[in-house]
Design an enzyme around this catalytic site. Structure first.
Site, PDB file in Angstrom:
ATOM      1  N   ARG A 106       0.710  -1.292   0.143  1.00 55.52           N
ATOM      2  CA  ARG A 106       0.037  -0.111  -0.036  1.00 55.52           C
ATOM      3  C   ARG A 106       0.849   1.255  -0.048  1.00 55.52           C
ATOM      4  O   ARG A 106       0.665   2.161  -0.682  1.00 55.52           O
ATOM      5  CB  ARG A 106      -1.030  -0.098   1.149  1.00 55.52           C
ATOM      6  CG  ARG A 106      -2.190  -1.078   1.067  1.00 55.52           C
ATOM      7  CD  ARG A 106      -2.915  -1.364   2.407  1.00 55.52           C
ATOM      8  NE  ARG A 106      -4.068  -1.909   1.734  1.00 55.52           N
ATOM      9  CZ  ARG A 106      -5.186  -2.312   2.448  1.00 55.52           C
ATOM     10  NH1 ARG A 106      -5.151  -1.699   3.981  1.00 55.52           N
ATOM     11  NH2 ARG A 106      -6.241  -2.916   2.141  1.00 55.52           N
ATOM     12  N   TYR A 114      -6.615  -0.341  -6.719  1.00 61.20           N
ATOM     13  CA  TYR A 114      -5.744  -1.960  -6.072  1.00 61.20           C
ATOM     14  C   TYR A 114      -5.053  -1.550  -4.866  1.00 61.20           C
ATOM     15  O   TYR A 114      -5.005  -0.494  -4.606  1.00 61.20           O
ATOM     16  CB  TYR A 114      -5.046  -2.471  -7.488  1.00 61.20           C
ATOM     17  CG  TYR A 114      -3.879  -1.697  -8.075  1.00 61.20           C
ATOM     18  CD1 TYR A 114      -3.251  -0.637  -7.370  1.00 61.20           C
ATOM     19  CD2 TYR A 114      -3.395  -2.181  -9.275  1.00 61.20           C
ATOM     20  CE1 TYR A 114      -1.987  -0.036  -7.943  1.00 61.20           C
ATOM     21  CE2 TYR A 114      -2.131  -1.626  -9.659  1.00 61.20           C
ATOM     22  CZ  TYR A 114      -1.574  -0.566  -9.213  1.00 61.20           C
ATOM     23  OH  TYR A 114      -0.236  -0.143  -9.746  1.00 61.20           O
ATOM     24  N   GLU A 115      -4.839  -2.697  -4.440  1.00 53.12           N
ATOM     25  CA  GLU A 115      -4.330  -2.731  -2.994  1.00 53.12           C
ATOM     26  C   GLU A 115      -5.232  -2.109  -2.066  1.00 53.12           C
ATOM     27  O   GLU A 115      -4.983  -1.539  -0.942  1.00 53.12           O
ATOM     28  CB  GLU A 115      -2.976  -2.200  -2.918  1.00 53.12           C
ATOM     29  CG  GLU A 115      -2.078  -2.916  -3.587  1.00 53.12           C
ATOM     30  CD  GLU A 115      -1.494  -4.369  -3.179  1.00 53.12           C
ATOM     31  OE1 GLU A 115      -1.793  -4.678  -2.040  1.00 53.12           O
ATOM     32  OE2 GLU A 115      -1.208  -5.081  -4.005  1.00 53.12           O
ATOM     33  N   GLY A 116      -6.469  -2.261  -2.205  1.00 58.46           N
ATOM     34  CA  GLY A 116      -7.613  -1.658  -1.443  1.00 58.46           C
ATOM     35  C   GLY A 116      -8.139  -0.395  -1.673  1.00 58.46           C
ATOM     36  O   GLY A 116      -7.175   0.571  -1.979  1.00 58.46           O
ATOM     37  N   GLN A 121      -8.835   2.110   2.300  1.00 55.95           N
ATOM     38  CA  GLN A 121      -7.871   2.938   3.265  1.00 55.95           C
ATOM     39  C   GLN A 121      -8.489   3.606   4.393  1.00 55.95           C
ATOM     40  O   GLN A 121      -8.115   3.804   5.246  1.00 55.95           O
ATOM     41  CB  GLN A 121      -7.002   3.650   2.319  1.00 55.95           C
ATOM     42  CG  GLN A 121      -6.368   3.073   1.072  1.00 55.95           C
ATOM     43  CD  GLN A 121      -5.582   1.749   1.149  1.00 55.95           C
ATOM     44  OE1 GLN A 121      -4.929   1.873   2.420  1.00 55.95           O
ATOM     45  NE2 GLN A 121      -5.664   0.785   0.790  1.00 55.95           N
TER      46      GLN A 121
END
Lengths: 595, 595
Positions: free
Chosen positions: B296, B437-439, B444
């Site tokens: 992240r 992506y990656e949350g 977040q």
């Protein structure tokens, strides 16, 4: 899929833009709510069934160029035939030239639907409208008779030829030449770029409106004349003659609106393209501005349109996609993502911005109708001034926000949004041209400052501010959190815009750099405050009528409150960027190589 | 073209992130300014000369799939070989496993350069870093020895396999199965989607880290385990054995980062893919979170990177493109558009956001270094908590703003920006995945609220707020308009963030929907205030050193002032959207069909 939001459109037309007042104007007697509803329903059917399904196809299979000929996306030519047969090009054009003579207020939702269903397709009629406007404004009766009915019937289409490689926003740099033939005509020589639908196979002829210089014309924008240059010459009896010397040498490979061919047109490589002067020599820019005002309004509407289309798709996905449990623990299972607060925030942002920009555009359209048809000259002038003040805001604000809205549309889809087959990405790509063409947002902001605010000493702006202040007062007389929020934020918005207008009027001549460094924030501030004003007016109406239809009006109330808290709340930040920043002193003072 | 902004990077490392303190930590003795500068210069050369020119090529000629094999864009495999040979994968990894053992603070600018020069390419090392982190955290010594040196040397690469068609953000829905073979291994069965660099021809082997469920595992996220599943089985002597039963059945057709293949991986269609458990059963999510924190952070850095690349291209165009006379009448001729105030506003916005997000990321990297190496345990814990607080902000804010920055990059180019050949549009398309992506940004923001703000009762947030208050005080002791503006807007930002933290801490348990409806505004508010704080600190340093280099430090001062007036000024709007909106009541109350 696209479902025209007819009910929302009629709500704005009736409650905010005053359709009944428009129907009371001479010549618009038939333009009542029933007519409007019938026209909108027919338009919705055509756009939803014929144009909307072709939108994705146009993105996957763009217009293509070969040997000077452009072939539109499969299905487009047939759709254009149906568009023409339905009379849709003529909705707002005069009955004398075989149009339908309806108010702009009724044409506007039709144009919104056209663009929402298929932005690339809609650009062709948009440019044709511009050509019609220019001819009606400055053409001879002969020119009007020769061209306008054919353009309205869809037999022919029109284009606007302004840009050249070295002359984008800066039309002073136009170099295309027009040499008199001696018999009243001209031969045109030059290269025009970025010509939307500049060549295609959907119509029998194309009427190019071209900016060019006659021999000995003054330098700069005061030496530009307007010419009509048909793809095929037009015989005296209206039949088509020889192919004219204007040729499409290539089309662009673009980020979006791929079905709409963006042509490079070469005039006069084989002896000169035959053209005729429109209106007087050296007044081309002035005529072009008349058609540009219409085109700028229409591009603003494109922003509303693509925003609504993106919103509709995002809502459908959010209702269908199941993912994660609710944050409040109200269910043990994963739920449709529309249940999640942040998805609601995104959808509400998209919806609020779309509704506010739609309302502002429709209200502007009504001012335009009054400006054209009111029997009282002073009234006409008053409404014309308001319309002209609103045009750069409708153009600039609605298109800037369409980027945010279509971006949120991608975000609502999560990872799927980034996959082209999902379709959300197309709106994000398509929307990106809107704040650029027909004058970038900075050009709109310069217009808003120079011609629309400073020239009359802020008179129109102040009249609008007075109207907003009245609405703030009305809000204060109501109870409940929606009214309280709206009252607070609209009042602050009114104060911020007032401060900005004062700053602009006081400082533009004295310190133009300081003012123009805040020009786009000024335009955006005007957008959120005037758009927020319409949301406030909608709130007042919705609260009164809520019992008639709690679901419809309840959603209007909630959306207005959301808009106040999430969008109008930005007013003081814009004020800071304009007024306190004083042009960001330091940044203006930097030398080029400090960047 | 990409020129790494080495001087800006070193300024942030030294003056804001405290490189000297990092070099004083045990094991980082060589990590002084000279080392940093040498590493950055070498990295800049490689990224600028080898990777940057391939960026456009990757967009035009994406990775392609055929019969289960993926071929990377021509030139990528060779560039990856050079990347591996240069030791770039190992900059921040332990010397014990053949890494370089440098601080994250020095690795971070290298990773920024990698991403700025070629976002698609950089994703491969980014995912490999994640695999390395996971193995170092939870792998056996045997697993570490078998995999980590090969991953660091670039002989092999790594992937993260989380997402499935029904399980995107919601990992509770993961269905991939892992069945014990009886001899300590597992056979994996299932479909994983969105696997970045999930298959390619740049390395000899690929180590897939896969989330899956063992038989009888608890439902939901508490029953997920982590497995390592190599593309080719690894023999005891480290040589490659049979092809494993994991196959790429297709890759996605995406809006951007087209050179990076996004694979659908099918595990176990031919008897089961052989894998080994990493760490303990059912603790997979926990391990995945460790590598996700690193990933992240790295994605946040991608936001900084693509912003800077877009800025550099926009500046170059603005200096070259001549259009229109200055608004202040200072020249009779058309000038380079960088002279126009609105172009400066756009460039300054791009630059300010890029610098602030860079500074915040580097400062976070320094906290991470201290958290790992400080001899005092309490210090380590304190800095770990700050780092963890900052990660979702670096990820969410830097990526959200990269959309605005790359969009402005297109706008600066006018019509040319919309033409794909210009290149500005690629950054706009590439950036769009970053907040997903990656949350997603909402994920977040949930992390920032739940784990990072509420869990410790706002303790970390309040410690940071106290630091900001100190800086506000320091600003107040200085003279001049830059200090006055920054002091005013940072003070307001501090108050707004304080109010938001208070609101979040007080209300999350009591009324989660109200808080989470403002979750993303809360994250963005934290971003502009913490980013603005770094700009304020930079301003204080620059003012002191101005005489040493008026051009460099003068630009820092001007950019800080601009950031205060145009970006930090939005703080109270975010506060309104969080605190006064109270979750936008009405919007949350709407039923699904009111949307």
């Amino acid at each position: 899929m696209y479902n025209a939001p007819i009910r929302d459109m009629l709500f704005v037309m009736k409650e905010l833009a005053g359709l009944e007042d428009i129907a009371a104007l001479p010549g618009f007697e038939d333009a009542n709510l029933e007519t409007a509803q019938a026209v909108l329903e027919e338009s919705a059917r055509f756009c939803g069934e014929v144009l909307a399904p072709l939108n994705v196809e146009g993105d996957r299979n763009p217009s293509s160029w070969r040997d000077g000929k452009v072939t539109a996306t499969p299905g487009f030519a047939d759709a254009f035939r149906q568009f023409a047969e339905g009379g849709w090009q003529g909705v707002q054009h005069p009955i004398d030239y075989e149009g339908q003579g309806l108010p702009k207020l009724i044409a506007t939702p039709c144009v919104e639907m056209l663009n929402a269903s298929n932005l690339s397709f809609a650009l062709c009629p948009l440019l044709t409208d511009g050509a019609i406007e220019a001819l009606l404004t400055a053409g001879t009766e002969e020119q009007k008779q020769a061209y306008v009915p054919k353009l309205i019937s869809g037999e022919w289409t029109g284009t606007m030829n302004l840009t050249e490689p070295q002359a984008g926003s800066d039309l002073a740099l136009v170099r295309t030449r027009a040499e008199p033939t001696g018999d009243g005509a001209y031969r045109i020589f030059g290269t025009k770029i970025f010509i939307t639908w500049g060549e295609h196979d959907m119509a029998k002829n194309i009427a190019h409106l071209v900016l060019a210089r006659t021999p000995g014309a003054p330098e700069g924008v005061k030496g530009i004349s307007l010419f009509i240059v048909p793809k095929f010459l037009v015989n005296a009896d209206g039949s088509l003659g020889e192919r004219n010397d204007v040729h499409c040498v290539s089309i662009e490979h673009k980020l979006g609106i791929k079905a709409s061919p963006t042509a490079v047109l070469q005039f006069g490589d084989h002896g000169g393209a035959l053209g005729h002067l429109i209106g007087e020599e050296n007044r081309g820019l002035e005529y072009m501005f008349i058609m540009m005002n219409a085109a700028r309004f229409a591009v603003g509407l494109q922003g509303v349109s693509v925003s609504d289309r993106a919103y509709q798709q995002a809502v459908a996905y959010a209702k269908e996609r199941v993912q994660s449990r609710p944050v409040d623990g109200s269910a043990k299972q994963s739920v449709a993502i529309i249940q999640h607060p942040d998805v609601r925030r995104m959808l509400s942002t998209m919806r609020g911005l779309t509704e506010a920009s739609r309302a502002l555009a429709y209200v502007a359209a009504a001012h335009c109708d009054i400006a054209h048809r009111h029997p009282d000259e002073a009234k006409r002038a008053e409404h014309q001034a308001i319309y002209e003040f609103l045009v750069p805001i409708v153009k600039g604000w609605s298109t800037e926000l369409s980027i945010d809205v279509t971006s949120l549309g991608v975000q609502v889809h999560g990872g799927m949004g980034f996959i082209e087959e999902t379709g959300a990405a197309q709106y994000y790509r398509d929307a990106r041209i809107l704040p650029i063409y027909e004058g970038t947002t900075a050009i709109q902001a310069n217009d808003l400052i120079g011609r629309k605010t400073v020239r009359d000493g802020g008179a129109v702006a102040k009249a609008l501010l007075a109207g907003i202040a009245q609405t703030v007062e009305q809000l204060g007389q109501q109870q409940g959190s929606a009214f309280a929020s709206m009252q607070r934020h609209l009042a602050q918005g009114q104060r911020s815009l007032e401060a900005a207008v004062h700053f602009v009027v006081e400082n533009t001549r004295r310190d133009p750099n300081a003012v123009f460094a805040g020009s786009v924030p000024y335009l955006k501030l005007a957008g959120i405050v005037l758009g927020g004003w319409q949301m406030a007016r909608a709130l007042l109406v919705a609260a009164q009528k809520q019992a008639d239809d709690p679901s419809f009006y309840g959603a209007k109330i909630a959306t207005a409150q959301f808009f106040a808290e999430h969008v109008l709340s930005q007013a003081s930040a814009f004020e800071a960027a304009i007024v306190s920043a004083k042009g960001g002193e330091g940044v203006l003072a930097l030398s080029e190589d400090q960047f």
